[in-house]
Enzyme design. Structure first.
Site, PDB file in Angstrom:
ATOM      1  N   PHE A   1       0.807  -1.224   0.000  1.00 29.79           N
ATOM      2  CA  PHE A   1       0.000   0.000   0.000  1.00 29.79           C
ATOM      3  C   PHE A   1       0.841   1.275   0.000  1.00 29.79           C
ATOM      4  O   PHE A   1       0.338   2.350  -0.328  1.00 29.79           O
ATOM      5  CB  PHE A   1      -0.947   0.020   1.219  1.00 29.79           C
ATOM      6  CG  PHE A   1      -0.274   0.442   2.504  1.00 29.79           C
ATOM      7  CD1 PHE A   1      -0.073   1.787   2.795  1.00 29.79           C
ATOM      8  CD2 PHE A   1       0.190  -0.502   3.415  1.00 29.79           C
ATOM      9  CE1 PHE A   1       0.565   2.181   3.973  1.00 29.79           C
ATOM     10  CE2 PHE A   1       0.830  -0.112   4.587  1.00 29.79           C
ATOM     11  CZ  PHE A   1       1.031   1.236   4.861  1.00 29.79           C
TER      12      PHE A   1
ATOM     13  N   CYS B   1       9.614   1.790   3.314  1.00 27.18           N
ATOM     14  CA  CYS B   1      10.467   0.655   3.686  1.00 27.18           C
ATOM     15  C   CYS B   1      11.881   1.145   3.967  1.00 27.18           C
ATOM     16  O   CYS B   1      12.689   0.422   4.534  1.00 27.18           O
ATOM     17  CB  CYS B   1      10.468  -0.387   2.593  1.00 27.18           C
ATOM     18  SG  CYS B   1      11.183   0.235   1.095  1.00 27.18           S
TER      19      CYS B   1
ATOM     20  N   SER C   1       5.302  -6.969   3.513  1.00 27.26           N
ATOM     21  CA  SER C   1       5.878  -7.299   4.825  1.00 27.26           C
ATOM     22  C   SER C   1       6.636  -8.641   4.760  1.00 27.26           C
ATOM     23  O   SER C   1       6.357  -9.486   3.897  1.00 27.26           O
ATOM     24  CB  SER C   1       4.758  -7.373   5.851  1.00 27.26           C
ATOM     25  OG  SER C   1       3.827  -8.353   5.452  1.00 27.26           O
TER      26      SER C   1
ATOM     27  N   GLU D   1      -4.976  -3.999  -2.063  1.00 21.86           N
ATOM     28  CA  GLU D   1      -6.420  -3.735  -1.991  1.00 21.86           C
ATOM     29  C   GLU D   1      -6.720  -2.447  -1.218  1.00 21.86           C
ATOM     30  O   GLU D   1      -7.826  -1.917  -1.269  1.00 21.86           O
ATOM     31  CB  GLU D   1      -7.167  -4.931  -1.369  1.00 21.86           C
ATOM     32  CG  GLU D   1      -6.831  -5.246   0.088  1.00 21.86           C
ATOM     33  CD  GLU D   1      -5.563  -6.076   0.274  1.00 21.86           C
ATOM     34  OE1 GLU D   1      -4.663  -6.032  -0.594  1.00 21.86           O
ATOM     35  OE2 GLU D   1      -5.464  -6.755   1.313  1.00 21.86           O
TER      36      GLU D   1
ATOM     37  N   LYS E   1      -1.247  -7.477  -9.227  1.00 21.02           N
ATOM     38  CA  LYS E   1      -2.233  -7.411  -8.140  1.00 21.02           C
ATOM     39  C   LYS E   1      -1.808  -6.278  -7.213  1.00 21.02           C
ATOM     40  O   LYS E   1      -0.890  -6.412  -6.415  1.00 21.02           O
ATOM     41  CB  LYS E   1      -2.315  -8.715  -7.332  1.00 21.02           C
ATOM     42  CG  LYS E   1      -3.559  -8.687  -6.437  1.00 21.02           C
ATOM     43  CD  LYS E   1      -3.414  -9.357  -5.122  1.00 21.02           C
ATOM     44  CE  LYS E   1      -2.731  -8.616  -4.041  1.00 21.02           C
ATOM     45  NZ  LYS E   1      -3.456  -7.490  -3.433  1.00 21.02           N
TER      46      LYS E   1
END
Ligand code: NAD
Length: 489
Positions: A150, A282, A227, A177, A174
């Protein structure tokens, strides 16, 4: 009526077969922006089949022609950059300035991938034996997929997509979401370039979509960013299914502050590194290790900066820091800080229980700084929020020992005016991206994004020449053409 998002398959937006949808929320306001489908294995199969069908023709499209679509994409991204950045701010929460900067790094990857006719070249040698020549050529893999997080809705997908398709692969994305709308805009731009149907597809969803990609026999390679627990799962399942897999995981980035550094300047850079994007990078600075007498002046300067940072809605120009992604994330970060304090950490700046006028419902946490005397949960786990932990060390060697204990190895920096200390740090720090007087050591697109330890599983990293290696198979050809075998005309 809130829009229901669709999937992009075979060149068209199509309704998913999902029975479940999740709200996509603006983290500053809780406004529901759209509903995202939790697509099914059948949706994934449709996208992979379209990608597999598009592959033979796309592979035969010459590299020079393939990159023309990327040149057009770059142009469209520049033209529409403000709409894309605003969408990123709305669904992710980062400030508009941060969203623009993210898009710049995304575009940089498109630019680098435009060099594929050079980057994808192999090598050869005449006369490896008398009259025999040998060459290495690179060929695309086929259908490849990426699963993204995200925190960088535009940049992370574009760490992969441009290289994958420039090398002649077809690509299924993908997106997270939590932030599916930025890539929806970018896929629309790809369609505007005239890219043939099936070359790029997008399937919205969560775990079921990931599992279907990991198990699909026609998907040759998986790129993942997210993660570490999910990275490990994807690496294991994808590899067990015979796929090429690269997984970029979580992080716990340390900066070491030497007493000979310019401490005011260092505090400004560290504050940006720790609190930029609300600490949800990150490469965010998570732990500042102060060496010897660097401690006092650094802490004073960094606490002043943290306390005066303007926290607010990312679309308001004066905001310097936005909210974290979700209510759960806010609660988790605040609980972790509470636990740390309970375990003996001293709180220097407390950003919990923030209330931002006009945005009281937003997931805001103000910059938070704690001083931790020892190794504790807070000092070792990824917090992923605007929290900086300060630790003390007696020497550079002790400071390197503190960061070497981390299970992560994404990045670490040193602040110093001493070349020998900088060199020792570069040599010994067990991380993949090193900063010297740099807060966020983010590699440019033409360098690999080089995490180590639990921050990366795989061999070839994202971006640059590693991406070209990852998205191609090497083929060795050894050939002999004796004159006497040739028919004479
Ligand atoms: P996440 O791991 O929760 O999700 C990442 C992706 O995996 C999403 O697309 C999600 O739908 C999917 N996913 C989540 N749980 C899954 C499961 N159980 N099985 C299969 N798929 C699953 O990560 P996030 O919260 O979206 O992103 C934040 C994390 O990403 C942080 O840990 C951050 O450090 C990391 N990150 C790393 C890098 C890097 O370069 N190393 C870059 C950006 C973000």
């Amino acid at each position: 009526m809130v829009a229901k998002l669709t999937n992009f398959v075979n060149g068209q937006w199509r309704e998913s077969g999902a029975t479940e949808y999740l709200p996509v929320r603006n983290p500053a306001t809780q406004e529901i922006l759209a509903e995202v489908p939790l697509s099914t294995a059948a949706d994934v199969d449709a996208a992979v089949q379209a990608a597999a069908a598009a592959f033979p023709a796309w592979r035969r499209t010459v590299p020079e022609e393939r990159i023309q679509y990327l040149f057009k994409l770059k142009q469209l991204l520049e033209e529409r950059s403000e709409d894309i950045a605003r969408m990123t701010t709305m669904e992710n929460g980062k400030t508009i300035v941060e969203a623009r900067a993210e898009l710049r790094r995304a575009i940089e990857n498109v630019e680098v991938a435009c060099g594929i006719p050079t980057l994808m070249q192999g090598f050869n040698l005449e006369d490896v034996a008398p009259g025999i020549d040998e060459m290495m050529i690179r060929q695309p893999l086929g259908v490849v997929a990426a699963i993204t997080p995200f925190n960088f809705p535009a940049m992370v997908p574009l760490w992969f997509l441009p290289y994958a398709i420039a090398c002649g692969n077809t690509f299924v994305l993908k997106p997270s979401e939590k932030v599916p709308m930025t890539m929806r805009l970018i896929v629309d731009l790809l369609a505007e370039t005239g890219l043939p149907p099936g070359v790029v597809s997008l399937v919205n969803g969560s775990k079921a979509v990931v599992d279907a990609l990991l198990d699909h026999p026609d998907v040759r390679a998986i790129s993942f960013v997210g993660s570490t627990p999910v990275a490990k799962y994807i690496y294991a399942r994808g590899s067990a299914n015979g796929k090429r897999v690269q997984c970029q995981g979580g992080a716990k980035n340390h900066v070491v502050i030497m007493p000979d550094a310019d401490l005011e300047m260092t505090a400004r850079i560290v504050s940006d590194g720790a609190f930029g994007c609300a600490g949800q990078r990150c490469l965010a600075v998570s732990v500042a290790v102060t060496v010897d007498e660097a401690h006092g002046r650094f802490c004073e300067a960094v606490t002043d900066l943290a306390g005066s940072m303007k926290v607010g809605y990312g679309l308001e120009n004066e905001s310097q820091m936005g909210p974290v992604i979700s209510v759960e994330s806010k609660r988790r970060v605040e609980d972790l800080v509470g636990k740390g304090v309970h375990a003996g950490a001293k709180i220097l700046v407390d950003g919990r229980n923030a209330s931002i006028p006009k945005f009281e419902k937003g997931n805001f946490i103000r910059p938070t700084i704690i001083e931790s005397p020892k190794d504790d949960e807070l000092g070792s786990m990824e917090i992923f929020g605007p929290v900086l932990t300060v630790r003390r060390a007696g020497s550079l060697q002790d400071a390197i020992a503190i960061l070497a204990k981390s299970s992560y190895g994404n990045a670490a920096s040193i602040f110093t005016s001493n070349g020998a200390a900088a060199r020792q740090f570069r040599y010994e720090a067990p991380v993949g991206n090193v900063g010297i007087n740099i807060g966020v050591a983010a590699p440019m697109a033409y360098f690999p994004f080089s995490g180590w330890k639990d921050s990366f599983l795989g061999v070839l990293h994202g971006q640059g020449s590693d991406a070209v290696e990852f998205y191609t198979d090497k083929k060795i050809v050894i050939e002999r053409w004796p004159k006497e075998w040739s028919r004479k005309f």
